[in-house]
Scaffold this active site. Structure first.
Site, short mmCIF file in Angstrom:
data_model
loop_
_atom_site.label_atom_id
_atom_site.label_comp_id
_atom_site.label_asym_id
_atom_site.label_seq_id
_atom_site.Cartn_x
_atom_site.Cartn_y
_atom_site.Cartn_z
N HIS A 1 54.50 76.00 -47.68
CA HIS A 1 54.71 75.01 -46.60
C HIS A 1 56.10 74.36 -46.66
O HIS A 1 56.48 73.64 -45.73
CB HIS A 1 53.66 73.90 -46.66
CG HIS A 1 52.25 74.37 -46.42
ND1 HIS A 1 51.89 75.06 -45.27
CD2 HIS A 1 51.12 74.26 -47.16
CE1 HIS A 1 50.59 75.35 -45.34
NE2 HIS A 1 50.11 74.89 -46.46
N ASP B 1 46.82 83.01 -47.86
CA ASP B 1 46.33 81.63 -47.98
C ASP B 1 45.67 81.24 -46.66
O ASP B 1 46.05 81.73 -45.60
CB ASP B 1 47.51 80.70 -48.27
CG ASP B 1 47.10 79.28 -48.62
OD1 ASP B 1 47.03 78.97 -49.82
OD2 ASP B 1 46.83 78.49 -47.68
N HIS C 1 45.87 78.60 -45.06
CA HIS C 1 46.78 77.83 -44.21
C HIS C 1 47.98 78.71 -43.82
O HIS C 1 48.41 79.55 -44.60
CB HIS C 1 47.29 76.59 -44.95
CG HIS C 1 46.20 75.68 -45.42
ND1 HIS C 1 45.65 75.76 -46.69
CD2 HIS C 1 45.52 74.70 -44.77
CE1 HIS C 1 44.70 74.85 -46.81
NE2 HIS C 1 44.59 74.19 -45.66
N ASP D 1 42.16 79.71 -50.91
CA ASP D 1 41.39 78.68 -50.20
C ASP D 1 40.68 79.22 -48.95
O ASP D 1 40.05 78.45 -48.22
CB ASP D 1 42.27 77.47 -49.86
CG ASP D 1 43.67 77.84 -49.42
OD1 ASP D 1 43.93 79.05 -49.18
OD2 ASP D 1 44.52 76.94 -49.30
ZN ZN Z 1 46.30 76.73 -48.42
#
Ligand code: ZN
Length: 318
Positions: free
Chosen positions: A126, A163, A165, A250
């Protein structure tokens, strides 16, 4: 004897983002303990990460931002944004996390290992050019890609981000670049909100960003169907000279931060199929970075599954 590199350092446990924070040192302790007590351990090439030079961090981040992270840590800690906390050792840990990627790329390019896993914190995908985001300080995987390009002349690096996200920072780093193809599966809607199918790259990089958003509740069967229909053929036709993986765990069904429903074994399947692509196109050269994964049992199990696939692919004795 397998040729799977494993990079870990105690400094990663000294990055403490704050009391009750999900991205906690225990995550890495769980992974490291499980691996070192398993029958995979003897097959790993254990490499001590080097600390990244500031100049390496500057290949992907502004001087001003790097200085902000340094000063915040050196003042004893603080918050870079609402979610991203630092302790006194966080800057040091972040330099080693990025350095681990560089050390691992060197080991793989020099033939000391065929593939590898950087068990690092803080995570990176991120992190943007000039700000921290979503628990991430420096974009470890992007810095590794820059290193592969500048030191080894790599021209076609595929970064697959599984991931849960979307890796906004990584996508933005290479959005206008066709020498890095960023591909991501992620839950949508979910933090950070980027990663729609319409984001396909810009300029020279147009067509070299591929986002595959998934609905909340998507399970293994549907996920693998999409992965095989979209991600695999895109990497196959790109013919990468190196494969990097943002391996967050995740998307597991027991993860507290998201609602995809993958099993621990799904990460074995994913890692096997990525290894197959790496074997076909780039002599098996593949490197994964720890990103998210917040249920310790799910995280530990999923990493073991991925590592089993890596060791088998690199000729281990399993
Ligand atoms: Zn994540």
């Amino acid at each position: 004897m397998g040729k799977t590199a494993y990079l870990f350092d105690q400094i990663f446990l000294q990055h403490e983002p704050g009391f009750g924070h999900p991205e906690r040192p225990e995550r890495l302790m769980a992974i490291h303990t499980a691996l070192s007590e398993s029958n995979i351990w003897k097959d790993l090439v254990v490499i001590k990460p080097k600390k990244a030079d500031i100049s390496a961090i500057e290949t992907n981040h502004s001087k001003k931002y790097i200085e902000e992270v340094r000063l915040t840590a050196e003042s004893g800690g603080g918050y870079m944004d609402m979610d991203t906390g630092l302790s006194a050792k966080s800057f040091e840990a972040a330099l080693f996390a990025a350095g681990a990627g560089i050390s691992a790329c060197d080991a793989i390019m020099q033939g000391k290992a065929q593939n590898g896993f950087c068990a690092v914190r803080p995570p990176g995908h991120h992190a943007e050019y000039d700000y921290a985001s979503g628990f991430c300080l420096f974009n470890n995987i992007a810095i590794a890609a820059r290193h592969l390009i500048s030191k080894y002349g790599c021209e076609r690096i595929a970064i697959f981000d599984w991931d849960v996200h979307h890796g906004n920072g990584t996508q933005h780093s290479f959005e206008e670049d066709d020498s890095v193809f960023y591909l991501s599966t992620h839950q949508m809607p979910l933090f950070p909100g980027t990663g729609s199918e319409r984001e396909i790259g810009r300029g020279k990089g147009k067509g070299f960003t591929l986002n595959v958003p998934m609905d909340p509740g998507t399970g293994e069967e549907q996920y693998l169907k999409e992965f095989r229909k979209k991600i695999v053929p895109a990497i196959d036709s790109y013919k990468p000279d190196f494969i990097l993986i943002s391996s967050g765990f995740d998307a597991h069904k027991n993860d507290p931060l998201a609602s995809l429903k993958l099993e621990s074994r799904t990460f074995y399947t994913l890692a096997c199929e990525m290894a197959e692509l790496a074997g076909k196109h780039c002599g098996g050269k593949m490197l994964a970075f720890l990103e998210g994964g917040y249920n310790l049992t799910a995280l530990e199990e999923s990493v073991m599954h991925m590592m089993k696939a890596f060791v088998e692919a690199s000729g281990g004795s399993l």
